[in-house]
Every structure is written in structure tokens, then in C-alpha cells.
Design a protein around this motif. Structure first.
Motif, PDB file in Angstrom:
ATOM      1  N   SER A  62      39.010  24.431 -18.543  1.00  0.00           N
ATOM      2  CA  SER A  62      39.094  23.974 -19.923  1.00  0.00           C
ATOM      3  C   SER A  62      38.175  22.783 -20.108  1.00  0.00           C
ATOM      4  CB  SER A  62      40.527  23.565 -20.261  1.00  0.00           C
ATOM      5  OG  SER A  62      40.616  22.913 -21.516  1.00  0.00           O
ATOM      6  N   LEU A  63      37.833  22.504 -21.351  1.00  0.00           N
ATOM      7  CA  LEU A  63      37.239  21.222 -21.680  1.00  0.00           C
ATOM      8  C   LEU A  63      38.333  20.166 -21.586  1.00  0.00           C
ATOM      9  CD1 LEU A  63      35.052  22.126 -24.800  1.00  0.00           C
ATOM     10  CD2 LEU A  63      34.447  22.235 -22.366  1.00  0.00           C
ATOM     11  N   ALA A  64      37.951  18.958 -21.172  1.00  0.00           N
ATOM     12  CA  ALA A  64      38.866  17.822 -21.122  1.00  0.00           C
ATOM     13  C   ALA A  64      38.237  16.732 -21.983  1.00  0.00           C
ATOM     14  CB  ALA A  64      39.064  17.341 -19.685  1.00  0.00           C
ATOM     15  N   LEU A  65      38.735  16.590 -23.203  1.00  0.00           N
ATOM     16  CA  LEU A  65      38.090  15.764 -24.206  1.00  0.00           C
ATOM     17  C   LEU A  65      38.628  14.342 -24.166  1.00  0.00           C
ATOM     18  CD1 LEU A  65      38.302  18.495 -26.937  1.00  0.00           C
ATOM     19  CD2 LEU A  65      36.338  17.946 -25.488  1.00  0.00           C
ATOM     20  N   LYS A  66      37.724  13.392 -24.117  1.00  0.00           N
ATOM     21  CA  LYS A  66      38.100  11.985 -24.001  1.00  0.00           C
ATOM     22  C   LYS A  66      39.102  11.606 -25.088  1.00  0.00           C
ATOM     23  CE  LYS A  66      36.196   7.310 -23.744  1.00  0.00           C
ATOM     24  NZ  LYS A  66      34.972   6.471 -23.801  1.00  0.00           N
TER      25      LYS A  66
END
Length: 249
Positions: A62-66
Motif C-alpha cells: 500500500s501507499l503510506a501517506l505522511k
């Protein structure tokens, strides 16, 4: 009774499928790439340094968004204490277990190998002992623990290298043509995972793939917000193939 499916179900509310590689999307890490380039600047630079040592494929779960939930959990599973620590570690173990049970075969097929003989993680170069990712992969996740081996060790000067890719960041135990799956938690620059791949290949690995729990992105950087907006258009599904635009289960 608690199950892997039950523990991982809540993540579908905030996981974000990375976009497939293509215009504006790095073919390696799934971050943003400048127009006309197949890879982002960081992956290009890493490739220039490591050459054929880079992993045969990098697959973010997955993307891990700040500033968002998943990136927060990927930080807290290492830094929280007590019951919270176990809560986040158990949840991320379920995410990894479920993802690999569904998609490891696709990762192997992409590398043109029948499967991965060995699973490993890259040890910390910042002095952290008993890294929780090793605990997750070697002890908690059933689909990896019987294949887990501690192959890599940081070189004495690894900390001096900072975030730079290097063939000498790690040393690896000898390999004899085995296919190796490297598990990483957060990909920012990818230099640790790619340096680990280079060490494994130099030691004799036939093929190396990297599965990373989260591809860290900062929405305020460059064209990232546009990429993330496009990625969110596709609702997360555990059955969505990580490497092809179709479902399977």
C-alpha cells in the motif's frame, strides 16, 4: 476466534493501492516519475550505483501517506510501548500474512521463478536490536516463518553511508542460487532494501524480490498529490493483484 482475515479487515478502510507503473509513475517503487522517465530520480540513481544488484521487483502492499493512519501505524509498531505495541505489530503481521497468501505467487511469477526459497529482512543500521519486522516475519507470519533466515549483517561502516545506496552496506551469508524474498516495512528512498538486494545477489542469490508494507509518500512534495488522488480512485481490495490490473483470490 481471532483470524488473519479478521485482524486485517480494518486496514481496507485506509490502505491505498499503488498505481500501476506508467507515465508519471515509477516502474520500480510506484512513486512519482518525471514526464518522459520510466523511474523516479531516486530509483534511477540507485540503479546507477547498484546496477544489476537491484531487486528484480519491488511490490508495495500500500501507499503510506505522511500524516495518515497507515504511515502512523508503521511508525508506532516500532516506537509504541506495551499493549499498543503488540496491537500494531499483530495488525501489520496480519496484513503481511494475508497479502503474501494471496499474492506471493504473482511476485514469483513476475520474477520467472517457481517460488521463494528463503525469506529475510534487512537489519537496522542505526543500532536497533531485535527489530520488530524480524519478529513479525520470522515468528508471527505463518507463510514466512518456516523459510526465514538471518542472511544479512550491516557492515561496520554502514551508519556512515547515511541513506545512500551501497554494495557494501550489508554482507550476506553464502547462497547457492536460491530465490530470496526480502520483507521491508517502509520504503522512502529504498536504498536500504536495494542495498540488501545487491548483497544477496553478490552472495549467490538467483532472484531477489522486495515486498514492502508501505510506500511512504508526502502529499506536499512535487506531483505526489496528483498521483495519490488517482490512486484513491481505486477502492482497496485484498484480492486486487499487486502486479496486474485484475482481481484474484
Amino acid at each position: 476466534m481471532t483470524t488473519v482475515v479478521g485482524l486485517s479487515d480494518r486496514y481496507a478502510n485506509f490502505l491505498v493501492h499503488p498505481l500501476m507503473s506508467g507515465p508519471g509513475v515509477c516502474q520500480i517503487c510506484r512513486g512519482t516519475a518525471n514526464a518522459g522517465y520510466p523511474s523516479c530520480r531516486q530509483c534511477q540513481q540507485t540503479g546507477n550505483v547498484l546496477g544489476t544488484g537491484v531487486a528484480d521487483v519491488v511490490v508495495p502492499v500500500s501507499l503510506a501517506l505522511k500524516g495518515e493512519q497507515y504511515a502512523n501505524e508503521l511508525w508506532r509498531y516500532k516506537n509504541a510501548a506495551g499493549p499498543q505495541q503488540m496491537y500494531f505489530r499483530t495488525g501489520l503481521a496480519a496484513v503481511l500474512w494475508r497479502f503474501l497468501a494471496l499474492h506471493e505467487g504473482c511476485v514469483a511469477a513476475h520474477c520467472a521463478v517457481p517460488g521463494f526459497d528463503i525469506v529475510t529482512t534487512a537489519p537496522s543500521t542505526s543500532g536497533r536490536e531485535n527489530h520488530p519486522l524480524r519478529t513479525i516475519t520470522a515468528e508471527m507470519v505463518e507463510v514466512t516463518r518456516d523459510r526465514y533466515r538471518d542472511l544479512l549483517a550491516p557492515a561496520p561502516d554502514a551508519a556512515v553511508l547515511g541513506r545512500n545506496p551501497s554494495r557494501s552496506r550489508y554482507t550476506s551469508a553464502a547462497l547457492w542460487g536460491e530465490n530470496v524474498l526480502v520483507i521491508d516495512d517502509t520504503w522512502t528512498s529504498g536504498n536500504h532494501a536495494q542495498s540488501a538486494s545487491a548483497a544477496l545477489k553478490a552472495a549467490g542469490a538467483r532472484s531477489v524480490a522486495v515486498v514492502v508494507l508501505g510506500r511512504h509518500l508526502n502529499n506536499s512534495y512535487g506531483d505526489t498529490a496528483t498521483l495519490v488522488e488517482q490512486a484513491r480512485l481505486r477502492r482497496f481490495s485484498w484480492d486486487m493483484c499487486a502486479l496486474r490490473p485484475w482481481h484474484h483470490g
